[in-house]
Design a protein around this motif. Sequence first.
Motif, PDB file in Angstrom:
ATOM      1  N   GLY A  61       0.798  -1.398  -0.069  1.00 47.10           N
ATOM      2  CA  GLY A  61       0.094   0.074  -0.163  1.00 47.10           C
ATOM      3  C   GLY A  61       0.949   1.352  -0.033  1.00 47.10           C
ATOM      4  N   TYR A  62       0.619   2.189   1.051  1.00 46.27           N
ATOM      5  CA  TYR A  62       0.883   3.406   0.931  1.00 46.27           C
ATOM      6  C   TYR A  62       1.902   3.793   2.350  1.00 46.27           C
ATOM      7  CZ  TYR A  62      -2.511   3.369  -2.624  1.00 46.27           C
ATOM      8  OH  TYR A  62      -3.326   3.393  -3.657  1.00 46.27           O
ATOM      9  N   SER A  63       2.734   4.571   2.102  1.00 50.02           N
ATOM     10  CA  SER A  63       3.564   5.060   3.286  1.00 50.02           C
ATOM     11  C   SER A  63       2.755   6.348   3.868  1.00 50.02           C
ATOM     12  CB  SER A  63       4.961   5.371   3.061  1.00 50.02           C
ATOM     13  OG  SER A  63       5.009   6.784   2.123  1.00 50.02           O
ATOM     14  N   PRO A  64       3.077   6.512   5.237  1.00 50.10           N
ATOM     15  CA  PRO A  64       2.488   7.789   5.720  1.00 50.10           C
ATOM     16  C   PRO A  64       2.675   9.104   5.013  1.00 50.10           C
ATOM     17  CG  PRO A  64       3.506   6.419   7.615  1.00 50.10           C
ATOM     18  CD  PRO A  64       3.836   5.899   6.306  1.00 50.10           C
ATOM     19  N   ALA A  65       3.837   9.114   4.410  1.00 49.21           N
ATOM     20  CA  ALA A  65       4.348  10.350   3.632  1.00 49.21           C
ATOM     21  C   ALA A  65       3.396  10.315   2.158  1.00 49.21           C
ATOM     22  CB  ALA A  65       5.810  10.303   3.207  1.00 49.21           C
ATOM     23  N   ARG A  66       3.344   9.034   1.544  1.00 52.93           N
ATOM     24  CA  ARG A  66       2.257   9.134   0.746  1.00 52.93           C
ATOM     25  C   ARG A  66       0.927   9.462   0.829  1.00 52.93           C
ATOM     26  NH1 ARG A  66       3.620   7.386  -4.671  1.00 52.93           N
ATOM     27  NH2 ARG A  66       5.524   8.461  -4.121  1.00 52.93           N
ATOM     28  N   MET A  67       0.664   9.078   1.855  1.00 49.65           N
ATOM     29  CA  MET A  67      -0.671   9.252   2.174  1.00 49.65           C
ATOM     30  C   MET A  67      -0.860  10.650   2.467  1.00 49.65           C
ATOM     31  SD  MET A  67      -3.280   7.089   2.240  1.00 49.65           S
ATOM     32  CE  MET A  67      -4.483   7.367   3.393  1.00 49.65           C
ATOM     33  N   LEU A  68       0.130  11.326   3.187  1.00 48.04           N
ATOM     34  CA  LEU A  68       0.032  12.758   3.268  1.00 48.04           C
ATOM     35  C   LEU A  68      -0.398  13.390   1.973  1.00 48.04           C
ATOM     36  CD1 LEU A  68       0.000  15.256   5.136  1.00 48.04           C
ATOM     37  CD2 LEU A  68       2.454  15.129   5.002  1.00 48.04           C
ATOM     38  N   GLN A  69       0.657  12.936   1.007  1.00 46.54           N
ATOM     39  CA  GLN A  69       0.488  13.530  -0.317  1.00 46.54           C
ATOM     40  C   GLN A  69      -0.990  13.396  -0.862  1.00 46.54           C
ATOM     41  OE1 GLN A  69       3.253  11.837  -3.348  1.00 46.54           O
ATOM     42  NE2 GLN A  69       1.975  12.348  -4.850  1.00 46.54           N
ATOM     43  N   ILE A  70      -1.651  12.344  -0.584  1.00 46.49           N
ATOM     44  CA  ILE A  70      -2.891  12.146  -1.307  1.00 46.49           C
ATOM     45  C   ILE A  70      -3.854  12.986  -0.470  1.00 46.49           C
ATOM     46  CG2 ILE A  70      -4.835  10.517  -1.422  1.00 46.49           C
ATOM     47  CD1 ILE A  70      -2.595   8.175  -1.773  1.00 46.49           C
ATOM     48  N   LEU A  71      -3.682  13.006   0.942  1.00 44.67           N
ATOM     49  CA  LEU A  71      -4.591  14.292   1.486  1.00 44.67           C
ATOM     50  C   LEU A  71      -4.462  15.496   1.321  1.00 44.67           C
ATOM     51  CD1 LEU A  71      -6.311  14.483   3.899  1.00 44.67           C
ATOM     52  CD2 LEU A  71      -4.201  14.861   5.450  1.00 44.67           C
ATOM     53  N   ARG A  72      -3.060  16.117   0.795  1.00 47.71           N
ATOM     54  CA  ARG A  72      -3.028  17.465   0.398  1.00 47.71           C
ATOM     55  C   ARG A  72      -3.585  17.420  -1.034  1.00 47.71           C
ATOM     56  NH1 ARG A  72       3.517  17.979   1.815  1.00 47.71           N
ATOM     57  NH2 ARG A  72       3.209  18.767   3.806  1.00 47.71           N
ATOM     58  N   GLU A  73      -3.625  16.511  -1.947  1.00 47.45           N
ATOM     59  CA  GLU A  73      -4.231  16.757  -3.108  1.00 47.45           C
ATOM     60  C   GLU A  73      -5.891  16.764  -2.709  1.00 47.45           C
ATOM     61  OE1 GLU A  73      -2.634  13.684  -5.715  1.00 47.45           O
ATOM     62  OE2 GLU A  73      -0.725  14.475  -5.687  1.00 47.45           O
TER      63      GLU A  73
END
Length: 224
Positions: free
Chosen positions: A163-175
């Motif tokens: 799946g996704y790392s916390p950093a990548r989930m943060l990117q998705i949240l920002r988008e």
Amino acid sequence: MPNESFQDDGREDQMRALFGMRKDESEGRSGIDAYLDINGVSIPFELKTTSDKRNSVTTVRDFGPEHIKKWAGKHWLFGFYANGDIYYKYATPEMMKPWIDDMENYISPDFKLAEISNQNLELEDLYKIFPKKSVYTLEDAKSLQKRQYLASKYLELQDISGGYSPARMLQILRERLRYLVERGSTLNNPHIPGSYFEKWEKITQDHEIHLRKMATKYLEKPNP
């Protein structure tokens, strides 16, 4: 009452035929409305029609920065079908620029806010929405971005096994935040008032010849 979109499409077809213009069908429905070919130059046109008695012209749903980019350098042809009269008016890019600039200035602060706000989100904000964990699942990501991503995009964004790392989930949240703010910042079908066109020349006969003369005059300017 006839479907307005169907009616507009029919009128645009009539305008292309009347003015000797063409549609590049390979571009699809979202492509350039029409091209006028003059001496080897294909001039892109935006076509708009109105039946409003005040000659107000509707533009697009959810007007945003992408429309400003799309309309850059475009020529416009307006069809007026109200008050028992039918006529047309042509506009160069310069003639439309004041109205487009006004719309850009109106929405610009909100879109800048969208950029600022999404960059200010941090991991602690993510953890307020999801429990802290080392791997977030596809379902977690989809619960954020819903249908805004294609399935292939979700897979492309996976940066660790499972799946996704916390950093990548943060990117998705920002988008996601940027999308939500921008969506609320768009203008719903801004109108061009009839007063904007009032003094422009009407085209009522010899339509193709008239338009070609006007467009050629524009092309022959030193710095169009």
